[in-house]
Design an enzyme around this catalytic site. Structure first.
Site, PDB file in Angstrom:
ATOM      1  N   ARG A   1       9.862  21.363 -28.479  1.00  0.00           N
ATOM      2  CA  ARG A   1       9.046  21.061 -29.656  1.00  0.00           C
ATOM      3  C   ARG A   1       7.966  20.053 -29.277  1.00  0.00           C
ATOM      4  NH1 ARG A   1      10.428  24.983 -31.311  1.00  0.00           N
ATOM      5  NH2 ARG A   1      11.476  25.545 -33.254  1.00  0.00           N
TER       6      ARG A   1
ATOM      7  N   GLU B   1       0.852  22.674 -35.146  1.00  0.00           N
ATOM      8  CA  GLU B   1       0.587  24.045 -34.680  1.00  0.00           C
ATOM      9  C   GLU B   1      -0.174  24.835 -35.724  1.00  0.00           C
ATOM     10  OE1 GLU B   1       4.235  25.817 -33.272  1.00  0.00           O
ATOM     11  OE2 GLU B   1       4.396  24.377 -31.646  1.00  0.00           O
TER      12      GLU B   1
ATOM     13  N   HIS C   1       3.021  28.847 -28.614  1.00  0.00           N
ATOM     14  CA  HIS C   1       4.405  28.949 -29.084  1.00  0.00           C
ATOM     15  C   HIS C   1       4.939  30.373 -28.895  1.00  0.00           C
ATOM     16  CE1 HIS C   1       7.479  26.941 -31.975  1.00  0.00           C
ATOM     17  NE2 HIS C   1       8.090  27.792 -31.166  1.00  0.00           N
TER      18      HIS C   1
HETATM   19  N1  LIG Z   1       9.306  27.629 -27.689  1.00  0.00           N
HETATM   20  C1  LIG Z   1      10.116  28.434 -28.331  1.00  0.00           C
HETATM   21  O1  LIG Z   1       9.707  29.494 -28.773  1.00  0.00           O
HETATM   22  C2  LIG Z   1      11.534  28.066 -28.507  1.00  0.00           C
HETATM   23  C3  LIG Z   1      11.876  26.767 -28.625  1.00  0.00           C
HETATM   24  N2  LIG Z   1      13.176  26.413 -28.796  1.00  0.00           N
HETATM   25  C4  LIG Z   1      13.476  24.983 -28.880  1.00  0.00           C
HETATM   26  O2  LIG Z   1      14.398  24.661 -27.866  1.00  0.00           O
HETATM   27  C5  LIG Z   1      15.373  23.793 -28.393  1.00  0.00           C
HETATM   28  C6  LIG Z   1      16.676  24.016 -27.659  1.00  0.00           C
HETATM   29  O3  LIG Z   1      17.198  25.285 -27.974  1.00  0.00           O
HETATM   30  P1  LIG Z   1      18.708  25.660 -27.588  1.00  0.00           P
HETATM   31  O4  LIG Z   1      18.921  25.371 -26.154  1.00  0.00           O
HETATM   32  O5  LIG Z   1      18.940  27.010 -28.077  1.00  0.00           O
HETATM   33  O6  LIG Z   1      19.489  24.613 -28.468  1.00  0.00           O
HETATM   34  P2  LIG Z   1      20.890  23.968 -28.147  1.00  0.00           P
HETATM   35  O7  LIG Z   1      21.321  23.323 -29.371  1.00  0.00           O
HETATM   36  O8  LIG Z   1      21.767  24.955 -27.485  1.00  0.00           O
HETATM   37  O9  LIG Z   1      20.549  22.842 -27.055  1.00  0.00           O
HETATM   38  C7  LIG Z   1      19.923  21.638 -27.361  1.00  0.00           C
HETATM   39  C8  LIG Z   1      20.556  20.582 -26.461  1.00  0.00           C
HETATM   40  O10 LIG Z   1      19.804  19.375 -26.590  1.00  0.00           O
HETATM   41  C9  LIG Z   1      20.736  18.326 -26.494  1.00  0.00           C
HETATM   42  N3  LIG Z   1      20.182  17.082 -27.000  1.00  0.00           N
HETATM   43  C10 LIG Z   1      20.190  16.618 -28.259  1.00  0.00           C
HETATM   44  N4  LIG Z   1      19.621  15.394 -28.290  1.00  0.00           N
HETATM   45  C11 LIG Z   1      19.240  15.100 -27.025  1.00  0.00           C
HETATM   46  C12 LIG Z   1      18.605  13.979 -26.428  1.00  0.00           C
HETATM   47  N5  LIG Z   1      18.242  12.921 -27.140  1.00  0.00           N
HETATM   48  N6  LIG Z   1      18.380  14.019 -25.095  1.00  0.00           N
HETATM   49  C13 LIG Z   1      18.756  15.094 -24.364  1.00  0.00           C
HETATM   50  N7  LIG Z   1      19.373  16.180 -24.861  1.00  0.00           N
HETATM   51  C14 LIG Z   1      19.598  16.174 -26.195  1.00  0.00           C
HETATM   52  C15 LIG Z   1      21.933  18.835 -27.267  1.00  0.00           C
HETATM   53  O11 LIG Z   1      23.098  18.134 -26.900  1.00  0.00           O
HETATM   54  C16 LIG Z   1      21.988  20.276 -26.862  1.00  0.00           C
HETATM   55  O12 LIG Z   1      22.854  20.462 -25.751  1.00  0.00           O
HETATM   56  C17 LIG Z   1      15.445  24.155 -29.872  1.00  0.00           C
HETATM   57  O13 LIG Z   1      15.842  23.041 -30.629  1.00  0.00           O
HETATM   58  C18 LIG Z   1      14.084  24.610 -30.201  1.00  0.00           C
HETATM   59  O14 LIG Z   1      13.381  23.516 -30.761  1.00  0.00           O
HETATM   60  C19 LIG Z   1      14.174  27.339 -28.815  1.00  0.00           C
HETATM   61  C20 LIG Z   1      13.882  28.660 -28.710  1.00  0.00           C
HETATM   62  C21 LIG Z   1      12.524  29.139 -28.562  1.00  0.00           C
HETATM   63  O1  LIG Z   2      13.570  29.531 -32.065  1.00  0.00           O
HETATM   64  C1  LIG Z   2      12.849  28.556 -31.974  1.00  0.00           C
HETATM   65  O2  LIG Z   2      13.235  27.386 -32.095  1.00  0.00           O
HETATM   66  C2  LIG Z   2      11.435  28.753 -31.716  1.00  0.00           C
HETATM   67  O3  LIG Z   2      10.735  27.792 -31.483  1.00  0.00           O
HETATM   68  C3  LIG Z   2      10.887  30.098 -31.863  1.00  0.00           C
HETATM   69  O4  LIG Z   2       9.967  29.972 -32.908  1.00  0.00           O
HETATM   70  P1  LIG Z   2       9.306  31.248 -33.577  1.00  0.00           P
HETATM   71  O5  LIG Z   2      10.399  31.949 -34.288  1.00  0.00           O
HETATM   72  O6  LIG Z   2       8.726  32.072 -32.465  1.00  0.00           O
HETATM   73  O7  LIG Z   2       8.279  30.706 -34.505  1.00  0.00           O
END
Ligand SMILES: NC(=O)C1=CN([C@@H]2O[C@H](COP(=O)(O)OP(=O)(O)OC[C@H]3O[C@@H](n4cnc5c(N)ncnc54)[C@H](O)[C@@H]3O)[C@@H](O)[C@H]2O)C=CC1
Ligand SMILES: O=C(O)C(=O)COP(=O)(O)O
Length: 623
Positions: A311, A340, A359
């Site tokens: 993010r 964004e 994104h």
């Molecule tokens: N760019 C995109 O399109 C996408 C972005 N994302 C972002 O990626 C993030 C992670 O996704 P997932 O791995 O599926 O979530 P997840 O919940 O599996 O992993 C997030 C990890 O971050 C850790 N965490 C929490 N606070 C922290 C801190 N202060 N320092 C270090 N680690 C910390 C948690 O313990 C957890 O293991 C989401 O929250 C989302 O914002 C996810 C999917 C797509």
């Molecule tokens: O799954 C997430 O956290 C993402 O950031 C993906 O976002 P989007 O559904 O592509 O707008």
């Protein structure tokens, strides 16, 4: 009894009333997790994940409970299908599933005002990261919105506190885009290291700049994965395949999961000060907001390279521009931004050492189909009254626990309803204690669902609030109702999770003095017998009546003929008695008679019961 005077039972009358939006509902003979509005009564179930089964399946295992489909109907909108607003592009497979269930309105690019205008006619809303679901939206929904589905992982665009206060369930799709996001992280890592985007732009400008775009190698370099969750660990796995040393920082990640992938978990400072590449995968929370700032950039190895597919808000973007200008950060590759799309004049977006994508982390065909199905299933499930495995603002209750607790859930609500009706107003209910007696190890008893149902039973009959598992604890706190719990091990069959539930209401007066214990508390206790909730004790009197329908509790001098006399008064007034039970402490002294009736007795018959000389007090209760 839903009157304003009854509302005074609660000390906090200033609290705003929460619109009705049930999640788990219970009617006279059935339990259903339900998100449809205006049911007779209700209740129910963060970010930990486990599998769930619908309460309706649970009910099939509980002989005495049946789900009546009529209970699922919303009397205000008879036979209408749910309306599901899809506010951002969603994969066709998910839309198909949604259309098979309800009326789907795909309305993309709505302004916040347009969204607010539409929302009060919607039962569900599905969004991605581009829609802000804030308090104003929940207010505008006027209690109709039951579920918000976030078609993706990050739920930082949804005001979870407001959703909870309004009893609206929030579900996300946490698994289907993991690989897409991890692959995009690796794509940005390799593209940045070899200047792919810049070289491409240069060629399109007619240039051939081989010396300008000399890159850096990945093999043998150290990558710090910040946030070792689903995406972070997949990035780590792939980076190891590229020959990188991978370290990770995540305060909550289990060491053995990291060890299994060959990754060392280190402190935040160690991670950012030793890494050549730093890839961000933590959620945006108040703790992680701008966690990469002037101070933390200053700790980085000079020439570090940063990748962000998490993010934008975890980076102070102005500080990043300064770090890039000073060379502390040699390059960055960003998929996400604090705002964004970012402002057109953003210095960051103009920066030559940064590679950008708009994104796109989750944007693969495969991930979007998967996410669409994952969220559609969760939303339909929620509208069908099922607990969702991906609920982010409701406590999770494992299926086997749910199955066992189903009849006790009914008992808990009935006891709550009974307790509040026994209180005679006055200073109001401020504090209740619930004692659960069990033949098992007391710590094993999960009481969240039972507590929510007791809260529901106590609050709903006397207020406009509608309680479900999402908002039970919040609403109790808001109303100034303190609920303490005690689990006591007793000699009872261990095959049942609960032997009895006792509710003790302190510092109140009772409409029925016999319900007040020696300690001055309104005290009632119930058990489940053959699957049916029973009232088994009122203060020191043992009784045994099923907690259904309408009930008259009557204290009398224990003498012959009482059942007949009271029964005849009711009969003469066409009130059908469906059961009677007498409980006494000592023979020929005082007894409590519990009479179940099919109809509400009129004032005349109640007056006549009161005039029977042996009757000392009585109360009519509607369960
Ligand atoms: N760019 C995109 O399109 C996408 C972005 N994302 C972002 O990626 C993030 C992670 O996704 P997932 O791995 O599926 O979530 P997840 O919940 O599996 O992993 C997030 C990890 O971050 C850790 N965490 C929490 N606070 C922290 C801190 N202060 N320092 C270090 N680690 C910390 C948690 O313990 C957890 O293991 C989401 O929250 C989302 O914002 C996810 C999917 C797509
Ligand atoms: O799954 C997430 O956290 C993402 O950031 C993906 O976002 P989007 O559904 O592509 O707008």
């Amino acid at each position: 009894m839903a009157s304003s005077s009854a509302n005074a039972l609660f000390s906090s009358s200033l609290a705003p009333s929460i619109p009705k939006s049930p999640l788990l509902s219970i009617s006279n003979s059935s339990v259903s997790l339900n998100l449809l509005p205006t049911l007779h009564s209700s209740s129910s179930a963060s970010s930990s994940r486990c599998n769930f089964i619908p309460i309706r399946s649970v009910l099939k295992t509980v002989e005495t409970f049946e789900l009546h489909t009529s209970d699922l109907a919303d009397p205000t909108f008879p036979n209408t299908r749910s309306t599901i607003l899809v506010a951002e592009k969603l994969g066709e497979a998910g839309l198909k599933l949604l259309r098979s269930f309800g009326d789907v309105d795909c309305a993309y690019d709505l302004s916040p005002e347009q969204l607010c205008a539409k929302i009060s006619s919607c039962d569900a809303l599905i969004v991605r990261s581009g829609t802000t679901v804030n308090r104003q939206l929940f207010e505008a929904a006027k209690g109709r919105l039951k579920v918000v589905g976030r078609a993706g992982v990050g739920i930082d665009n949804v005001d979870l506190q407001a959703a909870t206060e309004f009893g609206c369930l929030v579900v996300n799709a946490p698994t289907a885009n993991t690989i897409a996001a991890a692959e995009h992280g690796i794509a940005l890592l390799t593209a940045m290291a070899r200047n792919v985007a810049q070289a491409d732009a240069s060629m399109k400008a007619g240039k051939w700049e081989r010396n300008k775009y000399v890159g850096v190698s990945l093999v043998g370099k150290t990558l710090a994965v910040m946030g070792f969750g689903k995406v972070g660990s997949e990035v780590a796995r792939r980076a190891k395949g590229l020959g990188m040393q991978v370290i990770a920082h995540d305060p909550y990640a289990p060491v053995d999961r990291a060890r299994a992938i060959g990754v060392e978990l280190v402190s935040f400072n160690q991670a950012i000060s030793t890494a050549d590449f730093i890839s961000l995968h933590m959620p945006l929370t108040p703790t992680t907001s701008k966690i990469f700032n002037d101070d933390t950039f200053a700790l980085m190895k000079k020439g570090a390279r940063l990748i962000n597919v998490a993010r934008g808000g975890v980076i102070d973007e102005d500080a990043l521009v300064r770090a890039l200008d000073s060379g502390v950060v040699a390059q960055a590759a960003l998929d996400v931004f604090a705002e964004e799309p970012p402002p057109k004049d953003s210095k960051l977006v103009q920066h030559k050492n940064v590679t950008f994508t708009p994104h796109l982390g989750a944007s693969t065909k495969e991930a979007q189909e998967g996410v669409a199905i994952e969220i559609a299933e969760a939303v339909v499930g929620a509208l069908n009254g099922e607990l969702s495995a991906t609920a982010v603002n409701a406590p999770m209750v494992a299926p086997e626990v749910l199955s066992e607790l189903a009849p006790y859930v009914v008992l808990a609500e009935k006891l709550g309803r009974l307790a509040v009706q026994l209180v005679a107003g006055g200073s109001g209910i401020k504090s209740i204690k619930v004692v659960y007696r069990t033949g098992r190890t007391p710590d094993d008893l999960d009481t969240r669902l039972l507590r929510a149902m007791i809260t529901k039973g106590i609050i709903e009959p006397i207020s406009d609030s509608h309680i479900n598992l999402v908002n039970a604890d919040f609403t109790a706190k808001q109303k100034g109702l303190r609920i303490s719990e005690e689990r006591v091990e007793v000699n009872a069959p261990p095959e049942f999770p609960v032997d009895s539930i006792q509710i003790l209401v302190s510092n109140v007066e009772s409409k029925f003095a016999s319900a007040v214990s020696e300690k001055g508390e309104v005290a009632i206790e119930g058990k489940v017998k053959y699957g049916v909730p029973h009232l088994t004790r009122v203060a020191s009197f043992n009784v045994d009546v099923s907690l259904e329908g309408k009930l008259i509790l009557c204290r009398q001098v224990d003498q012959p003929g009482m059942i007949g006399r009271v029964g005849s008064i009711l009969g003469e007034n066409n009130v059908n008695v469906n059961f009677m039970s007498v409980g006494r402490m000592t023979r020929k002294k005082r007894a409590i008679m519990a009479i179940g009736v099919d109809e509400e007795p009129n004032k005349e018959s109640l007056r006549k019961i009161g005039e029977v000389p042996a009757v000392e007090e009585f109360v009519f209760l509607d369960l």
